[in-house]
Scaffold this motif. Structure first.
Motif, PDB file in Angstrom:
ATOM      1  N   ASP A  53       5.024   2.959  -3.005  1.00 18.92           N
ATOM      2  CA  ASP A  53       5.188   2.100  -3.606  1.00 18.92           C
ATOM      3  C   ASP A  53       4.952   0.720  -3.282  1.00 18.92           C
ATOM      4  O   ASP A  53       5.528   0.712  -3.098  1.00 18.92           O
ATOM      5  CB  ASP A  53       5.936   1.517  -5.315  1.00 18.92           C
ATOM      6  N   VAL A  54       3.570   0.320  -3.485  1.00 15.85           N
ATOM      7  CA  VAL A  54       3.365  -0.838  -2.337  1.00 15.85           C
ATOM      8  C   VAL A  54       2.853  -1.638  -3.351  1.00 15.85           C
ATOM      9  O   VAL A  54       1.462  -1.383  -4.261  1.00 15.85           O
ATOM     10  CB  VAL A  54       2.294  -0.477  -1.403  1.00 15.85           C
ATOM     11  N   THR A  55       2.882  -3.274  -2.950  1.00 16.55           N
ATOM     12  CA  THR A  55       3.011  -3.848  -4.430  1.00 16.55           C
ATOM     13  C   THR A  55       2.154  -5.194  -3.184  1.00 16.55           C
ATOM     14  O   THR A  55       2.042  -5.299  -1.822  1.00 16.55           O
ATOM     15  CB  THR A  55       4.108  -5.227  -4.941  1.00 16.55           C
ATOM     16  N   VAL A  56       1.265  -6.007  -3.760  1.00 20.78           N
ATOM     17  CA  VAL A  56       0.701  -6.686  -3.048  1.00 20.78           C
ATOM     18  C   VAL A  56      -0.009  -7.755  -4.254  1.00 20.78           C
ATOM     19  O   VAL A  56       0.550  -8.377  -5.512  1.00 20.78           O
ATOM     20  CB  VAL A  56      -0.771  -6.746  -3.306  1.00 20.78           C
ATOM     21  N   ILE A  97       2.847  -0.312 -10.680  1.00 19.67           N
ATOM     22  CA  ILE A  97       2.444  -0.403 -10.042  1.00 19.67           C
ATOM     23  C   ILE A  97       1.266  -1.779 -10.129  1.00 19.67           C
ATOM     24  O   ILE A  97       0.403  -1.298  -9.984  1.00 19.67           O
ATOM     25  CB  ILE A  97       2.606  -0.686  -7.963  1.00 19.67           C
ATOM     26  N   PRO A  98       0.781  -3.008 -10.643  1.00 17.84           N
ATOM     27  CA  PRO A  98       0.036  -3.777 -10.800  1.00 17.84           C
ATOM     28  C   PRO A  98      -1.460  -3.709  -9.744  1.00 17.84           C
ATOM     29  O   PRO A  98      -1.192  -3.936  -8.259  1.00 17.84           O
ATOM     30  CB  PRO A  98       0.673  -5.080 -11.449  1.00 17.84           C
ATOM     31  N   THR A  99      -2.026  -3.368  -9.836  1.00 14.52           N
ATOM     32  CA  THR A  99      -3.579  -3.669  -8.964  1.00 14.52           C
ATOM     33  C   THR A  99      -3.747  -4.955  -8.403  1.00 14.52           C
ATOM     34  O   THR A  99      -3.197  -5.819  -8.909  1.00 14.52           O
ATOM     35  CB  THR A  99      -4.240  -2.844  -9.941  1.00 14.52           C
ATOM     36  N   PRO A 100      -4.197  -5.674  -7.407  1.00 14.14           N
ATOM     37  CA  PRO A 100      -4.546  -3.849  -6.667  1.00 14.14           C
ATOM     38  C   PRO A 100      -3.113  -3.505  -5.301  1.00 14.14           C
ATOM     39  O   PRO A 100      -3.582  -2.249  -4.829  1.00 14.14           O
ATOM     40  CB  PRO A 100      -5.482  -5.240  -5.042  1.00 14.14           C
ATOM     41  N   GLY A 101      -2.276  -3.292  -6.144  1.00 15.01           N
ATOM     42  CA  GLY A 101      -1.266  -2.813  -5.334  1.00 15.01           C
ATOM     43  C   GLY A 101      -1.324  -1.052  -5.258  1.00 15.01           C
ATOM     44  O   GLY A 101      -2.565  -0.918  -6.240  1.00 15.01           O
ATOM     45  N   PHE A 102      -0.250  -0.191  -4.896  1.00 15.73           N
ATOM     46  CA  PHE A 102      -0.799   0.773  -5.222  1.00 15.73           C
ATOM     47  C   PHE A 102       0.098   2.291  -5.105  1.00 15.73           C
ATOM     48  O   PHE A 102       1.294   1.960  -4.843  1.00 15.73           O
ATOM     49  CB  PHE A 102      -2.060   1.313  -4.056  1.00 15.73           C
ATOM     50  N   ILE A 113       6.340  -2.589   0.772  1.00 17.33           N
ATOM     51  CA  ILE A 113       6.646  -1.383   0.340  1.00 17.33           C
ATOM     52  C   ILE A 113       8.018  -1.647  -0.875  1.00 17.33           C
ATOM     53  O   ILE A 113       8.956  -2.393  -0.258  1.00 17.33           O
ATOM     54  CB  ILE A 113       6.758  -0.912   1.441  1.00 17.33           C
ATOM     55  N   ASP A 114       7.507  -1.542  -2.128  1.00 19.36           N
ATOM     56  CA  ASP A 114       8.362  -1.562  -2.976  1.00 19.36           C
ATOM     57  C   ASP A 114       9.291  -0.589  -3.177  1.00 19.36           C
ATOM     58  O   ASP A 114      10.550  -0.679  -3.105  1.00 19.36           O
ATOM     59  CB  ASP A 114       7.613  -1.443  -4.013  1.00 19.36           C
TER      60      ASP A 114
END
Length: 189
Positions: free
Chosen positions: A61-64, A40-45, A71-72
């Motif tokens: 996992d949350v993508t931004v 999950i690339p930043t800024p995701g977490f 919510i992935d």
């Protein structure tokens, strides 16, 4: 049993994969199996709920993308469901998304009653819809050919995963055995 919510680490991968696979096993996502956790690339977490033994009980996992958090993946191991782990993960995700200045957290999911109930109980509002259409030779030999149209020499379609407009649902349900309504849920932060 106590629980801590923390950032995912590479050491969690095997337990993360087991949690996801077992959680998805009896849902419309039963065949969405991974051999490695996607980044999950930043800024995701990436969050995990960890139990006393250090085992992953739940994952989120949350993508931004610009001003939207999505919510992935969210899953709670079947042996630990209905104990508040999903709610605790969501509480932390909301806090982190707000800290990033985001205003909406959304998720796309298929038509599984327990999952739909959870999103609604957490305060998400349902909005957009489309179809996930599966065409499989093993369900009915003609399905992939109907879905694919023209064929390439030497290739025999065995399966296809397609997106379709909700307006075509009735017609597609007469042609294919496995159709899911994919729904968007959104939560204002």
């Amino acid at each position: 049993m106590s629980r801590i919510i923390r950032d995912y680490t590479a050491a969690d991968e095997e337990s993360w994969l087991r949690c996801r696979v077992l959680s998805f096993l009896h849902t419309p996502y039963f065949d969405d199996v991974r051999q490695a956790k996607p980044e999950i690339p930043t800024p995701g977490f990436e969050l995990v709920a960890i139990g006393d033994s250090g085992t992953v009980l739940g994952i989120m996992d949350v993508t931004v993308d610009e001003d939207l958090a999505t919510i992935d993946t969210v899953a709670v191991h079947p042996d630990h469901q209905h104990q508040g782990h999903g709610r605790a993960l969501l509480t932390e995700a909301r806090s982190r998304a707000r800290a990033l200045g985001l205003t909406t957290l959304d998720a796309w999911t298929r038509d599984f009653p327990d999952t739909l109930r959870w999103y609604r109980a957490m305060g998400f509002a349902e909005s957009d819809h489309y179809l996930h259409v599966y065409a499989s030779h093993y369900t009915e030999p003609g399905e992939p050919a109907r879905a694919m149209g023209s064929r390439r020499q030497g290739l025999k379609p065995m399966a296809a995963f397609l997106h379709a407009d909700l307006a075509d649902e009735q017609r597609l349900r007469t042609e294919f055995a496995r159709i899911h309504v994919c729904r968007r849920f959104a939560l204002l932060l």
